[in-house]
Design a protein around this motif. Structure first.
Motif, short mmCIF file in Angstrom:
data_model
loop_
_atom_site.label_atom_id
_atom_site.label_comp_id
_atom_site.label_asym_id
_atom_site.label_seq_id
_atom_site.Cartn_x
_atom_site.Cartn_y
_atom_site.Cartn_z
N ALA A 16 0.09 -3.85 -5.81
CA ALA A 16 0.41 -2.53 -5.29
C ALA A 16 -1.14 -2.04 -5.66
N LEU A 17 -1.36 -0.75 -4.25
CA LEU A 17 -2.19 -0.32 -4.65
C LEU A 17 -1.73 1.02 -3.83
N ALA A 18 -2.29 2.23 -4.67
CA ALA A 18 -2.16 3.47 -4.30
C ALA A 18 -2.83 5.24 -5.39
N GLY A 19 -2.44 5.68 -4.30
CA GLY A 19 -4.03 6.89 -5.01
C GLY A 19 -2.38 8.34 -5.31
N MET A 20 -3.08 8.72 -6.35
CA MET A 20 -3.18 9.94 -6.24
C MET A 20 -2.33 10.04 -7.47
N ALA A 21 -0.60 9.97 -7.58
CA ALA A 21 0.38 10.00 -8.94
C ALA A 21 0.62 8.95 -8.91
N HIS B 46 7.36 6.84 -2.63
CA HIS B 46 7.57 8.90 -2.86
C HIS B 46 8.58 8.61 -1.54
N ARG B 47 7.51 8.23 -0.59
CA ARG B 47 8.87 8.46 0.97
C ARG B 47 9.44 7.82 1.44
N GLN B 48 9.13 6.38 1.24
CA GLN B 48 9.55 5.38 1.39
C GLN B 48 10.39 4.12 0.70
N PRO C 240 -5.49 0.93 -8.52
CA PRO C 240 -5.60 2.31 -8.59
C PRO C 240 -6.91 2.92 -7.25
N VAL C 241 -5.64 3.75 -5.64
CA VAL C 241 -6.79 4.24 -4.99
C VAL C 241 -7.55 5.85 -5.39
N ALA C 242 -9.22 5.53 -4.95
CA ALA C 242 -9.30 7.17 -5.04
C ALA C 242 -9.41 8.01 -4.39
N SER C 243 -7.86 8.96 -3.82
CA SER C 243 -7.41 9.38 -2.43
C SER C 243 -7.63 10.94 -2.71
N GLY C 244 -7.52 11.03 -4.30
CA GLY C 244 -7.41 12.93 -3.95
C GLY C 244 -8.65 13.38 -4.61
N LEU D 154 0.94 -1.07 -0.38
CA LEU D 154 0.28 0.01 0.29
C LEU D 154 0.99 1.17 -0.13
N GLY D 155 -0.09 2.21 -0.85
CA GLY D 155 0.94 3.19 -0.71
C GLY D 155 1.21 4.20 0.87
N SER D 156 0.31 3.98 1.33
CA SER D 156 -0.21 4.08 2.53
C SER D 156 -1.04 3.76 3.32
N ALA D 157 -1.26 4.10 4.96
CA ALA D 157 -2.05 3.82 5.87
C ALA D 157 -3.22 4.32 5.22
N SER D 158 -3.62 5.49 4.62
CA SER D 158 -4.67 5.63 4.57
C SER D 158 -5.85 4.69 3.20
N ASP D 159 -5.12 3.81 2.42
CA ASP D 159 -5.43 2.94 1.44
C ASP D 159 -6.01 1.63 2.33
N LEU D 160 -5.92 1.63 3.94
CA LEU D 160 -6.07 0.58 4.14
C LEU D 160 -7.55 -0.54 4.01
C1 RP5 Z 1 -0.94 7.45 -2.01
O1 RP5 Z 1 -1.48 8.39 -1.77
C2 RP5 Z 1 -1.37 6.85 -1.19
O2 RP5 Z 1 -1.52 5.59 -2.36
C3 RP5 Z 1 -2.48 7.22 -1.19
O3 RP5 Z 1 -3.40 7.29 -1.44
C4 RP5 Z 1 -2.04 8.82 -1.62
C5 RP5 Z 1 -3.10 10.32 -0.07
O4 RP5 Z 1 -1.62 8.93 0.76
P1 RP5 Z 1 -1.43 10.07 2.26
O5 RP5 Z 1 -1.17 11.55 2.57
O6 RP5 Z 1 -2.92 9.66 3.08
O7 RP5 Z 1 -0.59 9.19 3.02
O8 RP5 Z 1 0.51 8.47 -2.51
#
Ligand code: RP5
Length: 162
Positions: free
Chosen positions: A70-75, A47-49, A94-98, A16-22
């Protein structure tokens, strides 16, 4: 971290790109279990790790992990970076996080350059469930137990299950 984890490398590594994707993987993990697949869930942002991500992929690769999800949102560079670090199949969710509601992540994940494929599924939780199904179908090619579990799931869908 998650149920289904074994001492050796898991058959499926979920990144996961972020714990917010859980929340997106909530309905995906029971499916992996239903298919009899060991898995591990790790948060490692491309990007961060970056160093952490390289270590996780190298270890899983060496240990025999068969498919990466692999799951991630935004870029959403995570699935593509994972595909650059391993020769094993990578499924991108793809995650709808932005503010662009996942269209950004979808286009980012699907538009990989030739030679570095990411099998891209739908945005969000439906895509995550299909990622589990697709991983199982890949592994089922050489594992009759997983093939039987996939067939059983398909029969359930035909009876009207979801
Ligand atoms: C992406 O940016 C992550 O996969 C997540 O979906 C989004 C926002 O990340 P956080 O700012 O919540 O860590 O890299």
């Amino acid at each position: 971290m998650a149920a289904g984890k074994t001492a050796s490398a898991p058959r499926v590594m979920v990144l996961l790109g972020s714990a917010s994707d859980l929340p997106v993987i909530e309905k995906m993990l029971p499916l992996l279990e239903r298919f009899g697949l060991t898995y591990e869930v790790q948060v490692a942002s491309a990007h961060r790790q970056h160093d952490k991500l390289r270590r996780i992929v190298a270890q899983a690769d060496k240990g025999g992990t068969e498919v990466f999800i692999a799951l991630a949102g935004m870029a959403a560079h995570l699935p593509g970076v994972v595909a650059s670090l391993t020769g094993r199949p990578v499924i991108g969710v793809p995650v709808a996080s932005g503010p662009l509601a996942g269209v950004d992540a979808l286009l980012s994940i699907v538009q990989m350059p030739p030679g570095v494929p990411v099998a891209t599924v739908a945005v969000g939780s439906a895509g995550a469930r299909n990622a589990a199904c697709l991983a199982a179908r890949m592994i089922a090619l050489k594992d009759s137990g997983v093939a039987a579990a996939v067939a059983d799931y398909r029969r359930e869908l035909a009876r009207g299950g979801s």
